[in-house]
Design an enzyme around this catalytic site. Structure first.
Site, short mmCIF file in Angstrom:
data_model
loop_
_atom_site.label_atom_id
_atom_site.label_comp_id
_atom_site.label_asym_id
_atom_site.label_seq_id
_atom_site.Cartn_x
_atom_site.Cartn_y
_atom_site.Cartn_z
N ARG A 177 37.37 34.97 7.58
CA ARG A 177 38.75 35.20 8.02
C ARG A 177 38.82 36.08 9.27
O ARG A 177 39.88 36.21 9.87
CB ARG A 177 39.57 35.83 6.89
CG ARG A 177 39.07 37.20 6.43
CD ARG A 177 39.88 37.72 5.26
NE ARG A 177 39.39 39.00 4.75
CZ ARG A 177 38.43 39.13 3.85
NH1 ARG A 177 37.84 38.05 3.36
NH2 ARG A 177 38.05 40.33 3.42
N TYR A 178 37.69 36.70 9.64
CA TYR A 178 37.70 37.60 10.78
C TYR A 178 37.06 36.99 12.04
O TYR A 178 37.21 37.55 13.13
CB TYR A 178 36.94 38.89 10.46
CG TYR A 178 37.58 39.71 9.36
CD1 TYR A 178 36.84 40.10 8.26
CD2 TYR A 178 38.92 40.07 9.42
CE1 TYR A 178 37.42 40.85 7.24
CE2 TYR A 178 39.51 40.80 8.41
CZ TYR A 178 38.76 41.20 7.32
OH TYR A 178 39.34 41.92 6.33
N ILE A 179 36.31 35.94 11.90
CA ILE A 179 35.60 35.37 13.04
C ILE A 179 36.18 34.01 13.40
O ILE A 179 36.82 33.37 12.56
CB ILE A 179 34.09 35.26 12.77
CG1 ILE A 179 33.82 34.44 11.50
CG2 ILE A 179 33.47 36.63 12.67
CD1 ILE A 179 32.34 34.24 11.22
#
Length: 867
Positions: free
Chosen positions: A119-121
């Site tokens: 979800r962060y990359i």
């Protein structure tokens, strides 16, 4: 009880021995793991999970980055093995920095640090991947595991991807391990292969180091390579490791050094990991320890040297085979040549069709064949007249002229006929013929064309991919760093700076740092530049925004004072293409001209403004309104219209306007299954943002879609594709496989979900859809079979059945054995007459004499018929 009697009892009770289960099922399981999970295909060098990831990325591709979590979700439509395996495979692909451009913390193969949560990359396809991996026209497709979507069997990759990326996989009973090779050397090797030269490839790694390829054996089973870290003597008491062997990390390397020290194999005092941008592991030696002996010990007892045995196993001809690196390169080169041939043949066919229609158009207009249809009263007569007029020229075409070609001629607009330029038409045909000649030349010299293709890839993407692993011939595949992050655009209007680093200044909009930015200044100058952290574009900025090349909807409204004449000019214009960082003057060029009013309108809106003249002006009316809708949209270089010759004090916005641009005309090309705006195929209509397309499939289902040009429809499955009319019922003729009867049904579309098919016929395998339409017309021409002969009849479907629910089977069709049905447009003769009259009117305005001769005014004089 004897063993034989026991077996008989098991068989009588329908049970199977465990040994039987093992024999029957284990081989199936092993085959599945080998073919569908662990071993790559020779055609594109990808495992199934990697192929599905790339397919999902292509479906999502819009040039921007996507969250990896979203990519995983899209890939799960094709890969039935859970999100964890997909996430690991995406990170693995991203870390190779070849097919996927990454953003965020993707971990580090050198240190062993894992990537951040999905979800962060973010990721997107690289330009290289878009160029060499995808081509829907040469891709073989198959249904996904649940049958809802299609996915490629293999990609038509025009590059030795398997050699470039390398691969590892453990299956049941076998494994595969192919070393990565240098990007530039692979391409040079492909060129040498086409030239008939002998090619030898050696591995190269991202982690650098040194490699001994003495026993490499072309990457086949039985060979091996020895890889060493680069160790240098920093001072008599300290060693520094700058590169590490392939397959290790700084963490595992340090751990192996500590273990070797604990076992007494080496004597060290301390290990310090200073790795940041570059690898730097410091090894502090114990007192009275020789640096040279310690270096040898590190190679002998730690992971500073590793031995790897390659094992190039791939799926070839639907079975695992063990090949060498040169074999893989040769197969890829042969496949690339074949794919290039297919693409050239497709291009040749398209060019021949363009030349044919351009010739038809020229003959149709220059020989005034369109005049011959003036007295035709039926559509059939129009087609027959045009066909007859083309007879003398038919021998010069490479194929027969079809009715579809003639219909396309009738669709040529009067404006195009009146403005037809023979010189431009000849110039266009000459360019097409030159392009066709060039294409045919490439087909005749396919090897040279393939060499040029590989050389272009080498020139385009080879920079920055220098060899990292020492020894002999090959570099490791370098990661190309692409600065393409999501950013925010800021502006300092007074000082004239823009960029994503001006966080204390005025926020404009969200953007990507690969975007181009368009800037308008008070002096009437326009400029497009690439976004940077901070860049000077000129003082007194009046507007700044993201520039989209070729955007025909974005319209700029502007009023400015021309310094030469003193007049205030008004103009509407578009900026479709520019040279980056070049300044364009939007005024008449007078020094000292300045902009009094400016607005940017994404959909061609035309507002109303109030103009205030100076008190000293001689005009009687010193305040008046003006609507931008009253002037035409022109190019950026146009000087504009005169708003007033009197001095202007100020101009203010008064009222918002509506768009003066029409909707988007869309066509459907039945051959390739694509929508287009190039007038290829069937005209669907004029589309506004809220409009949709309805697709009827031969299996008896319908689907609502957007009208994005990127949509792809499988032509073999599509029965009809139309603009969706939500207020009109669907009229359909279908065959019920259970009753073996043809039915007519009419129903309203009650669903609104896009990209999901809904079946409206029975579930029998032999049920099918024969005809479907979503227009106001309800009459159809039906062809049916009676015995061995075919007959046709016309029927009004609205008289056969009323509008009912979509699940209703409908009423029995008056005729059976229906072969096909065609929609009859309401009052076709009247529509044909209107088109002919329009053509006549155009000719009347140019040729007065012919108007009276043709009697277009009902036998009377023109003056007596003001209508």
């Amino acid at each position: 009880m004897s063993e034989e009697n026991g077996r008989n009892d098991e068989e009588l009770h329908g049970s199977t021995a465990v040994s039987g289960m093992y024999e029957n099922w284990f081989l199936d399981y092993a085959s599945y793991v080998i073919m569908e999970r662990a071993v790559p295909a020779i055609e594109d060098g990808l495992k199934p999970v990697q192929r599905r990831i790339l397919h999902a990325l292509k479906e999502m591709d819009d040039g921007r980055f996507n969250k990896v979590a979203n990519i995983i979700g899209s890939t799960m439509q094709y890969h039935p093995h859970g999100d964890a395996s997909i996430a690991d495979a995406i990170v693995n692909l991203g870390q190779k920095n070849l097919l996927i451009e990454t953003q965020g913390n993707w971990g580090d193969v050198r240190t062993g640090d894992s990537a951040a949560a999905p979800r962060y990359i973010e990721a997107r396809l690289s330009k290289f991947a878009l160029e060499v991996v995808y081509n829907p026209q040469t891709t073989e497709w198959q249904l996904s595991y649940d049958g809802r979507k299609k996915e490629p069997v293999t990609f038509p990759v025009k590059f030795p991807l398997l050699l470039a990326q390398g691969v590892e996989g453990i299956a049941v009973g076998l494994s595969t391990k192919i070393m990565p090779h240098n990007f530039c050397e692979i391409l040079q090797g492909a060129i040498n292969t086409l030239k008939g030269k002998k090619v030898t490839l050696y591995p190269d790694f991202q982690t650098g180091g040194k490699i001994d390829i003495t026993d490499y054996n072309d990457g086949k089973r039985g060979g091996k390579v020895r890889i060493r870290a680069k160790i240098e003597e920093l001072d008599p008491k300290t060693l520094v490791i700058k590169d590490i062997p392939y397959g290790t990390t700084t963490s595992s390397l340090i751990e192996s050094i500590i273990k070797a020290n604990d076992k007494g194999k080496i004597k060290i005092k301390k290990v310090i990991d200073n790795t940041a941008k570059d690898i730097e592991v410091l090894v502090q030696l114990a007192p009275n320890t020789s640096p040279d002996i310690t270096i040898d010990a590190l190679y002998a007892f730690t992971d500073c040297e590793v031995s790897i045995s390659p094992n190039a196993c791939v799926i070839h001809e639907e079975k695992p085979q063990f090949l060498g690196a040169s074999d893989l390169l040769k197969h890829s080169v042969d496949q690339t040549v074949d794919l290039l041939r297919q693409e050239l043949e497709i291009k040749r066919g398209e060019l021949m069709e363009k030349i044919l229609f351009s010739s038809l158009e020229k003959i149709f207009i220059e020989n005034r064949i369109y005049r011959d249809i003036e007295e035709c009263e039926t559509w059939e007569a129009v087609l027959e007249t045009i066909d007859k007029g083309l007879d003398p020229y038919k021998p010069q075409f490479y194929r027969e002229i079809t009715q579809e070609d003639i219909i396309r001629l009738t669709e040529i607009r009067i404006k195009r006929i009146s403005k037809f330029d023979t010189f431009k038409a000849d110039e266009l045909m000459r360019k097409l013929e030159e392009e066709l000649k060039e294409t045919e030349y490439h087909l005749e010299h396919l090897t040279d064309f393939a060499i040029a293709y590989y050389q272009n890839l080498l020139d385009k993407y080879g920079k920055g991919r220098e060899r990292k692993t020492e020894i002999a011939n090959f570099d490791t595949i370098s990661a190309s760093v692409v600065a393409a992050n999501n950013a925010k655009l800021y502006v300092n209007r007074t000082d004239g700076f823009i960029g994503y680093g001006l966080k204390k200044d005025e926020f404009v909009c969200d953007c990507s740092d690969i975007d181009d930015i368009i800037v308008f200044r008070k002096d009437g100058v326009c400029q497009v530049t690439r976004i940077q952290d901070k860049v000077f574009v000129g003082k007194n900025i009046i507007h700044v925004g993201v520039f989209k090349k070729g955007d025909e909807r974005m319209t700029y409204n502007m009023c400015y004072v021309d310094s030469k004449s003193g007049r205030t000019m008004i103009k509407r214009f578009q900026v479709l293409s520019v040279t980056r960082d070049r300044e364009y003057d939007l005024t008449k060029g007078g020094k000292g001209s300045k902009v009094l009013y400016f607005s940017a309108n994404p959909n061609g809106e035309a507002e109303t403004i109030t103009v205030y003249l100076t008190a000293a002006s001689k005009a009687r009316k010193k305040v008046f309104d003006f609507e931008f809708a009253d002037i035409e949209i022109k190019g950026r270089g146009a000087g504009g219209n005169i708003l007033t010759k009197y001095p202007v004090r100020k101009i203010q916005f008064k009222a918002a306007g509506v768009s003066t641009l029409g909707g988007l005309d869309m066509w459907y090309d039945e051959v390739v299954g694509r929508l287009n705006t190039d007038e290829r195929g069937n005209y669907l209509g004029n589309f506004k943002p809220e409009d949709q397309i309805i697709v009827f499939y031969k299996d008896g289902s319908y689907e609502l879609t957007s009208f994005e040009i990127t949509n792809r429809y499988e032509p073999s499955q599509v029965l009809a594709l139309q603009k969706f009319e939500p207020e009109q019922p669907v009229n359909a003729i279908h065959y019920d496989g259970d009753n073996k009867t043809y039915y007519v049904k009419r129903f309203m579309v009650e669903t609104s979900t896009q990209n999901k098919r809904f079946s409206f016929v029975t579930e029998s395998k032999s049920s099918k859809l024969v005809f479907a339409s979503n227009t106001a017309a309800t009459r159809a021409k039906v062809t049916y079979k009676e015995g061995r002969s075919k007959s046709t009849t016309e029927m009004d479907l609205s008289e056969i059945v009323d509008v009912k629910g979509w699940k209703a089977i409908g009423n029995k069709c008056p005729v059976q054995n229906v072969q096909e049905a065609q929609l009859i447009v309401e009052e076709p003769k009247k529509e044909a007459e209107v088109d002919i009259e329009g053509l006549k009117d155009s000719i009347k305005s140019e040729v007065e004499e012919e108007e009276n001769q043709l009697g277009l005014f009902g036998g009377g004089k023109k003056e007596d018929n003001p209508s």
